[in-house]
Design a protein around this motif. Structure first.
Motif: not given
Length: 359
Positions: A16-30
């Motif tokens: 239920p909580e917002p989660i982002l995955y980042l690689e090389d300074g960019l959002v790769q997944y949300r």
């Protein structure tokens, strides 16, 4: 995304909580919860400045009309950022607190006046003989004053500014040098060292100088508590794009991920930085509020090798040719004691409060 595979995303999609995955300074997944927040970046975009952080860190910010706490940790070749909504209330949700604080200030003022009369009546020899008693009394008074100010700020509802908050256009480099001047001798008395690393050029921001010093003192006090005698503290001012970043770094043992996640909890805020039963544990939540007053954010992270970095960021200000930038106010807002002495009273030895040191 080498180690960020489908089973992981399926699990995060259900959270239920917002989660982002980042690689090389960019959002790769949300995950879907993050996608519902319009202010969060889309896949393939960089993080906005207010969310800039790193792995193994806790961040406090205000966005989308409410307060958020974000915790990050390493995952595969990148890192995950999880956001939790903050409580929409003051740190101490009790409308009686301002009234009680006002009532407490009266007896305290009486105690301070009585102590001053006693000091004036003592001869120099008597002051030396009673130095330990007077030092203990002075330190106790300052600790009470410190707690009163902390409670006063903690009790303010979200969105309400302190009556004495007066932001002005200021040179942050000069402001940081003033903070160093106020803190340097006290940090040395506590057995530590503090240095400033700042740009040589002028950096402007709109801020309240007294609140700025107050926030820095809170962070330095935490650093001294973590490092003990021999602690090394660095005040570091940096500029990246359109924001200024003021960091307080120490060489202490650092914080576990569990403690990082507790830092901005209104109920348990500073428990991660203190022993059980020590102090009010409100310092970090109050620093979070002060950062918000300046349209800024507060990030606390572990340094790569050892220690903790607490970073207060705020927007840069570009004054026009007719705007005069102010110098720090040399006024007393602390019942005769400086802000730095009051805010470091918990970590300073009693010797600092002997009559000869206070005069």
């Amino acid at each position: 995304m080498s180690d960020f595979n489908l089973p992981v995303t399926q699990t995060l999609d259900c959270m239920p909580e917002p989660i982002l995955y980042l690689e090389d300074g960019l959002v790769q997944y949300r995950n879907p919860a993050a996608a519902r927040l319009a202010w969060l970046p889309s896949v393939g975009s960089p993080l906005p400045e207010q969310l800039e952080t790193e792995a193994d860190a806790a961040l406090s910010l205000t966005a989308g009309g409410r307060r958020w706490t974000a915790v990050s940790w390493a995952c595969g070749a990148g890192w995950l950022l999880r956001l939790s909504p903050g409580e929409e209330q003051s740190v101490l949700p009790n409308d009686r607190i301002p009234f009680l604080l006002q009532k407490l200030r009266g007896p305290l003022a009486g105690m301070m006046s009585s102590e001053e009369l006693v000091r004036m009546a003592l001869t120099p020899d008597q002051k030396r003989e009673q130095g330990d008693v007077l030092a203990r009394y002075s330190k106790s008074q300052l600790r009470v004053l410190r707690m009163l100010r902390l409670l006063e700020l903690a009790a303010l509802p979200d969105g309400e500014l302190p009556f004495d908050f007066t932001p002005q256009a200021m040179d942050l480099v000069g402001l940081c040098r003033w903070c160093l001047h106020e803190l340097e001798g006290l940090v040395r008395m506590a057995g530590g060292e503090i240095v400033l690393k700042a740009p040589r050029r002028t950096v402007y921001a709109r801020c309240d100088d007294q609140m700025f010093l107050y926030l820095v003192c809170q962070l330095v006090s935490n650093a001294l508590r973590a490092t003990g005698t021999g602690g090394q503290i660095v005040l570091r001012l940096e500029v990246r794009r359109q924001r200024a970043y003021l960091s307080v770094e120490d060489n202490g043992p650092g914080l576990t991920r569990e403690k990082l996640s507790l830092l901005f909890d209104p109920a348990r805020g500073g428990d991660a930085l203190r022993d059980v039963g020590e102090g009010l544990s409100l310092g970090i939540p109050v620093c979070q509020k002060i950062a918000g007053y300046h349209d800024g954010s507060l990030v606390v992270s572990n340094l790569p090798e050892r220690g903790v970095r607490a970073t207060f960021s705020l927007p840069l200000y570009h004054p026009g040719p007719t705007v005069a930038c102010e110098s720090p106010r040399q006024i007393d807002t602390t019942n005769g004691f400086g802000i730095a002495l009051r805010e470091l009273s918990d970590v300073l030895p009693e010797e600092c409060f002997h009559p000869e040191e206070m005069e």
